[in-house]
Write a protein that holds these residues in place. Structure first.
Motif, short mmCIF file in Angstrom:
data_model
loop_
_atom_site.label_atom_id
_atom_site.label_comp_id
_atom_site.label_asym_id
_atom_site.label_seq_id
_atom_site.Cartn_x
_atom_site.Cartn_y
_atom_site.Cartn_z
N TYR A 46 37.31 37.58 34.90
CA TYR A 46 38.48 37.98 35.68
C TYR A 46 39.70 38.09 34.79
O TYR A 46 40.45 39.07 34.85
CB TYR A 46 38.72 36.96 36.80
CG TYR A 46 40.07 37.05 37.45
CD1 TYR A 46 40.34 38.03 38.40
CD2 TYR A 46 41.08 36.15 37.13
CE1 TYR A 46 41.59 38.10 39.01
CE2 TYR A 46 42.33 36.21 37.73
CZ TYR A 46 42.58 37.19 38.67
OH TYR A 46 43.81 37.27 39.25
N LEU A 47 39.91 37.08 33.95
CA LEU A 47 41.08 37.09 33.06
C LEU A 47 41.03 38.25 32.07
O LEU A 47 42.07 38.79 31.68
CB LEU A 47 41.19 35.76 32.32
CG LEU A 47 41.47 34.54 33.21
CD1 LEU A 47 41.39 33.26 32.40
CD2 LEU A 47 42.81 34.66 33.92
N LYS A 48 39.82 38.66 31.68
CA LYS A 48 39.65 39.79 30.75
C LYS A 48 39.45 41.11 31.49
O LYS A 48 39.25 42.14 30.86
CB LYS A 48 38.46 39.52 29.84
CG LYS A 48 38.66 38.35 28.92
CD LYS A 48 37.41 38.05 28.13
CE LYS A 48 37.60 36.80 27.29
NZ LYS A 48 36.34 36.38 26.66
N ARG A 49 39.40 41.03 32.82
CA ARG A 49 39.14 42.19 33.69
C ARG A 49 37.82 42.85 33.35
O ARG A 49 37.69 44.07 33.34
CB ARG A 49 40.29 43.19 33.60
CG ARG A 49 41.59 42.61 34.07
CD ARG A 49 42.69 43.64 34.04
NE ARG A 49 43.97 42.97 34.07
CZ ARG A 49 44.84 42.96 33.08
NH1 ARG A 49 44.60 43.60 31.98
NH2 ARG A 49 45.98 42.32 33.20
N ASN A 50 36.83 42.03 33.10
CA ASN A 50 35.48 42.50 32.76
C ASN A 50 34.65 42.57 34.05
O ASN A 50 33.96 41.62 34.42
CB ASN A 50 34.85 41.54 31.75
CG ASN A 50 33.49 42.01 31.27
OD1 ASN A 50 32.85 42.84 31.88
ND2 ASN A 50 33.04 41.43 30.16
N GLN A 131 38.37 29.07 51.40
CA GLN A 131 39.69 28.49 51.24
C GLN A 131 40.55 29.35 50.33
O GLN A 131 40.52 30.57 50.43
CB GLN A 131 39.62 27.03 50.80
CG GLN A 131 38.97 26.13 51.84
CD GLN A 131 38.94 24.68 51.42
OE1 GLN A 131 39.21 24.32 50.30
NE2 GLN A 131 38.59 23.82 52.37
N ALA A 132 41.30 28.78 49.42
CA ALA A 132 42.29 29.51 48.60
C ALA A 132 41.61 30.16 47.40
O ALA A 132 41.31 29.51 46.40
CB ALA A 132 43.39 28.56 48.14
N ASN A 133 41.40 31.46 47.48
CA ASN A 133 40.71 32.21 46.43
C ASN A 133 41.62 32.30 45.19
O ASN A 133 42.70 32.88 45.24
CB ASN A 133 40.39 33.62 46.95
CG ASN A 133 39.56 34.43 46.00
OD1 ASN A 133 39.51 34.17 44.81
ND2 ASN A 133 38.90 35.43 46.54
N PRO A 134 41.18 31.75 44.05
CA PRO A 134 42.01 31.77 42.85
C PRO A 134 42.14 33.16 42.23
O PRO A 134 42.99 33.38 41.37
CB PRO A 134 41.29 30.82 41.89
CG PRO A 134 39.88 30.84 42.35
CD PRO A 134 39.91 31.04 43.84
N PHE A 135 41.30 34.11 42.66
CA PHE A 135 41.33 35.45 42.09
C PHE A 135 42.24 36.38 42.90
O PHE A 135 42.34 37.56 42.62
CB PHE A 135 39.91 36.01 42.00
CG PHE A 135 39.00 35.10 41.22
CD1 PHE A 135 39.23 34.83 39.89
CD2 PHE A 135 37.93 34.50 41.83
CE1 PHE A 135 38.41 33.98 39.17
CE2 PHE A 135 37.08 33.65 41.13
CZ PHE A 135 37.33 33.38 39.80
#
Length: 139
Positions: A46-50, A131-135
Motif C-alpha cells: 500500500y505504501l509503495k502503491r504496489n 472497524q477503522a480501515n488503515p488504508f
C-alpha cells in the motif's frame, strides 16, 4: 578419591546441561505469524502503491475493498501493532492497532485506530477489514 569425586560431579553436570529441550512451534503460532506477515506485506505494498502485491495477498473481495478505500497520497507511513488473534475453522481474525501519517500536497494528516483483518484460505489472504480501515487515508 577427591579427584574421582570431582570428575563424577563434572560428568554429571555436563550430562545434565548437555540436553537442550527444543520446543515445537504450535500450529496456532504459525498461523498467527503468517497472518501478521500478510498484513505487513499488504501494508508495505500500500505504501509503495504496489497493486499487484496487494492483489496477490488478498481475496477478490478483499482486493476490491482495499482498492475502493485507497485515495491518492504523496507519501505515507503506517505502524501496525498486533493485539490478538482468533483462529476459526475457515477464517483467521487479527486485531491491529495502527497509527498513520499521510502527506497530500504538503499537508500532513494523522490518524489512528483499531482494525480487524479477516483472512481466509491457505495460504492466508485478506478478505475483509472491519472497524477503522488503515488504508482509508484521512481526507
Amino acid at each position: 578419591m577427591k579427584k574421582l569425586l570431582i570428575i563424577l560431579i563434572a560428568l554429571s553436570f555436563l550430562i545434565s546441561c548437555g540436553k537442550k529441550e527444543v520446543k515445537q512451534v504450535t500450529y496456532e503460532s504459525k498461523i498467527a505469524q503468517e497472518a501478521f506477515t500478510v498484513a505487513e506485506t499488504i501494508k508495505e505494498a500500500y505504501l509503495k502503491r504496489n497493486l499487484s502485491e496487494i492483489e496477490k495477498n488478498s481475496t477478490k473481495e478483499g482486493y476490491r475493498e482495499l482498492l475502493g478505500a485507497m485515495k491518492s497520497f504523496d507519501r505515507a507511513n503506517l505502524i501496525f501493532e498486533p493485539k490478538w488473534i482468533e483462529i476459526g475453522k475457515s477464517t483467521v481474525s487479527l486485531k491491529i492497532v495502527w497509527n498513520g501519517t499521510w502527506v497530500v500536497r504538503e499537508q500532513t494528516s494523522e490518524e489512528r485506530g483499531t482494525a480487524i483483518f479477516v483472512f481466509e484460505g491457505s495460504p492466508l489472504k485478506l478478505s475483509h477489514i472491519l472497524q477503522a480501515n488503515p488504508f482509508r487515508q484521512p481526507e
